[in-house]
Design an enzyme around this catalytic site. Structure first.
Site, short mmCIF file in Angstrom:
data_model
loop_
_atom_site.label_atom_id
_atom_site.label_comp_id
_atom_site.label_asym_id
_atom_site.label_seq_id
_atom_site.Cartn_x
_atom_site.Cartn_y
_atom_site.Cartn_z
N CYS A 215 0.82 -1.21 0.00
CA CYS A 215 0.00 0.00 0.00
C CYS A 215 0.86 1.27 0.00
O CYS A 215 2.08 1.23 0.11
CB CYS A 215 -0.93 0.00 1.21
SG CYS A 215 -0.05 0.20 2.77
N ALA B 128 3.02 1.83 2.98
CA ALA B 128 4.22 1.00 2.94
C ALA B 128 5.33 1.69 2.14
O ALA B 128 6.49 1.67 2.52
CB ALA B 128 3.91 -0.37 2.33
N ARG C 67 12.41 -5.28 7.35
CA ARG C 67 12.74 -5.44 5.94
C ARG C 67 14.24 -5.49 5.67
O ARG C 67 14.69 -5.42 4.55
CB ARG C 67 12.10 -4.28 5.16
CG ARG C 67 11.85 -4.56 3.71
CD ARG C 67 11.00 -3.48 3.12
NE ARG C 67 11.56 -2.16 3.34
CZ ARG C 67 12.28 -1.51 2.45
NH1 ARG C 67 12.54 -2.02 1.30
NH2 ARG C 67 12.76 -0.33 2.74
N HIS D 259 5.88 6.60 -2.32
CA HIS D 259 7.21 7.14 -2.64
C HIS D 259 7.09 8.63 -2.95
O HIS D 259 7.85 9.44 -2.47
CB HIS D 259 7.79 6.48 -3.89
CG HIS D 259 7.99 4.99 -3.78
ND1 HIS D 259 7.88 4.16 -4.87
CD2 HIS D 259 8.28 4.20 -2.74
CE1 HIS D 259 8.10 2.92 -4.49
NE2 HIS D 259 8.35 2.91 -3.19
FE1 CFM Z 1 13.06 0.91 -5.48
FE2 CFM Z 1 12.58 -1.46 -5.73
FE3 CFM Z 1 11.05 0.12 -4.19
FE4 CFM Z 1 13.58 -0.46 -3.47
FE5 CFM Z 1 12.62 -2.45 -1.94
FE6 CFM Z 1 11.64 -3.40 -4.20
FE7 CFM Z 1 10.11 -1.91 -2.68
MO1 CFM Z 1 10.77 -4.29 -1.93
S1 CFM Z 1 14.49 -0.73 -5.34
S2 CFM Z 1 12.52 1.37 -3.44
S3 CFM Z 1 14.40 -1.24 -1.63
S4 CFM Z 1 11.24 0.06 -6.31
S5 CFM Z 1 12.87 -4.35 -2.75
S6 CFM Z 1 12.29 -3.45 -6.35
S7 CFM Z 1 9.59 -3.61 -3.77
S8 CFM Z 1 10.85 -2.35 -0.77
S9 CFM Z 1 9.20 -0.02 -2.99
#
Ligand code: CFM
Length: 539
Positions: A58, A61, A92, A191
């Site tokens: 989500c 997260a 994590r 993000h």
């Molecule tokens: Fe970038 Fe990723 Fe992500 Fe990531 Fe991650 Fe991820 Fe993620 Mo899991 S590099 S920031 S440190 S998009 S592994 S492939 S899915 S937490 S949001």
């Protein structure tokens, strides 16, 4: 069953009702490099359909877990029910290292307002104020970030007003983030919201100058399994000063001071491109897409940095580090490559790793036959060149879009447009650009956005890849089918995998997994009966 990717695509979606089948068919493409340099368009960053088992998480997260979580001395307070609060406790595998034992590190705490029914009915602001105060008295942090979970948005608690009020009362930096889980279609919205929060509330607050010659920030590196430590070590050996990382092993002060750097290196484009763009507009710091996953990729990235700074001594040091490290990499690579050559991999990870980790597999002769992102956008698949033609949909419009403008006092273009053009002509530098995953894949491979569980099972059954890379939610279902699953979100307690040393770790781990005999003893659901002990002994 035919392994032709077009036939497989139809097979994956044929069970769905018509409308869903149509939607999924636009989210699954077969790679091709067209003459005009383009790749097929893929539908992405759209809502997952109800009833489908998605890999996604989500918005909260993405904001709390991914971007803010790895910073050790901002106190992250989750306003919501305790279930969401559990995720505040970083499970994590982001690592951090304090300079002294007494330096603050809040990463192993889980701070939540623990909202109850009563707060949902009568409002939770009072409880939030009490929690902020209590957290302050316990930890005395420099900054507190308040994260909104779904119910907070639904009942309308004003976390920003509470943050402002408490900031005045306690005299520290306190800010709220409206990152309710439902705010966007996936983590990706979180993000963006976190990038906005960093930009508005932290970046640029500390003017302390540094007299180092080569100053960079590393954006989109979260120190999973210690990746960031490896990169810090490489960069410092090259004589490159890393002012801040967004956000692996970082601190509040380093982020506040990050606008004093002269170059932003972007690792994970999906999660942090917004901050890179805003910092360039406000402070004049160019950003460049890089990749430290893969030994060859790391060498290429280091050379690009040296080229950017146009300094002979730096270039020499970089070459020295590459030569020393590559000798060690080659020693492992040649052995592992001989054992792994020709084996196949599938990668389905969030928004960057499904691209970056293909490099590591290529380096040991393994082929990626299917890949996809949980929540990547079209530019992550097809490259940023498609951005101008992209229509912003309603879900994305929901998220604040900050139009950064040059800071009247602090804007300083680190490189003129002419210098940038010259550098771009010199090498394959990607200033303000990302070519996306598909351009670096072979033709005739499957690329699938927001892969569902049903599609995962069919893919495995049809192709039987030697390894499947995903996360903990997929891992055991995949392994029950007799196929090893490598987690790329947490590395299964392995790693680090970044840089040269990381590449060696990865080669060894993958070698062990794809060549391990035990997988052939698992009976996948499509086979009638399990192997008997005497058959195993005869193997
Ligand atoms: Fe970038 Fe990723 Fe992500 Fe990531 Fe991650 Fe991820 Fe993620 Mo899991 S590099 S920031 S440190 S998009 S592994 S492939 S899915 S937490 S949001």
């Amino acid at each position: 069953m035919s392994k032709d990717p077009r036939v497989v695509k139809d097979e994956l979606i044929q069970i769905y009702p018509k409308k869903l089948r149509q939607k999924r068919s636009e989210q699954i493409v077969v790679t091709e490099h067209r003459e005009d340099g383009s790749v097929p368009a893929i539908k992405s960053n759209v809502r997952s359909s109800p009833g489908i088992i998605t890999q996604r998480g989500c918005t909260y997260a993405g904001c709390k877990g991914v971007i803010f979580g790895p910073t050790r001395d901002i106190l992250n307070l989750v306003h919501g029910p305790i279930g969401c609060g559990f995720y505040a406790w970083l499970t994590r595998r982001n690592q951090t290292r304090t300079p002294t034992d007494s330096a603050p590190n809040f990463m192993n705490y889980c701070l939540s307002t623990d909202m109850q029914e009563e707060n949902i009915v009568f409002g939770g602001e009072k409880k939030l104020k009490v929690a902020v105060k209590e957290a302050y008295e316990l930890f005395h942090p420099k900054a507190i970030a308040i994260f909104s979970t779904c119910p907070v948005g639904l009942i309308g608690d004003d976390v920003h007003a509470v943050a402002r009020e408490m900031s005045v009362e306690l005299g520290i930096n306190i800010f709220g983030l409206s990152c309710e889980g439902y705010r966007g279609v996936s983590q990706s919205a979180g993000h963006h919201i976190a990038n906005n929060g960093l930009f508005k509330h932290i970046i640029g607050l500390d003017e302390t100058p540094h007299d180092d010659k080569f100053k960079i920030n590393l954006l989109g590196e979260y120190n999973i399994g210690g990746d960031g430590f490896v990169l810090e070590e490489i960069l410092s050996r090259c004589g490159i000063k890393q002012i801040s990382t967004f956000s692996g092993n970082s601190t509040y002060d380093s982020m506040a001071n990050s606008h004093t750097a002269d170059l932003n290196l972007v690792m994970c484009h999906r999660s942090i491109n917004y901050a890179a763009e805003m910092m360039e507009k406000k402070f004049g710091i160019p950003w460049m897409k890089v990749n430290f996953i893969g030994a060859d990729a790391t060498a290429k990235t280091l050379r690009k940095i040296a080229q950017y700074f146009e300094d002979a001594e730096l270039a020499e040091r970089v070459e020295q580090v590459i030569a020393e490290e590559m000798a060690k990499v080659e020693a492992t690579r040649s052995v592992v490559k001989a054992r792994c050559e020709g084996k196949t991999a599938m990668l389905f990870v969030g928004g960057s790793r499904a691209h970056h980790y293909q490099m590591l597999f290529t380096e040991i002769g393994m082929k990626t036959i299917a890949a996809g992102y949980e929540f990547g956008h079209r530019d992550d698949y097809e490259g940023r060149s498609i951005l101008p033609g992209l229509k912003v949909d309603a879900d994305s419009r929901n998220i604040e879009q900050i139009d950064a403008v040059p800071d009247p006092e602090r804007y300083r273009a680190r490189r003129s447009p002419d210098q940038i053009a010259k550098l771009e002509a010199l090498s394959e530098m990607e200033f303000r650009d990302y070519i996306g995953m598909m351009k670096e894949m072979d033709d005739e491979q499957l690329v699938i956005d927001d892969l569902s569980h049903h599609e995962t099972e069919r893919l495995l059954e049809i192709y039987k890849p030697d390894i499947f890379c995903a996360g903990i939610k997929e891992k055991y279902a995949v392994q029950k089918m007799g196929i090893p699953c490598k987690q790329l979100h947490s590395y299964d307690y392995g790693g680090p995998y970044a840089g040269f040393r990381g590449a060696i770790n990865f080669f060894n781990d993958i070698d062990r997994m794809v060549n391990m005999k035990i997988w052939s003893y698992v009976t996948p659901p499509w086979q009638p009966k399990a192997k008997q002990p005497e058959e195993m002994a005869a193997d």
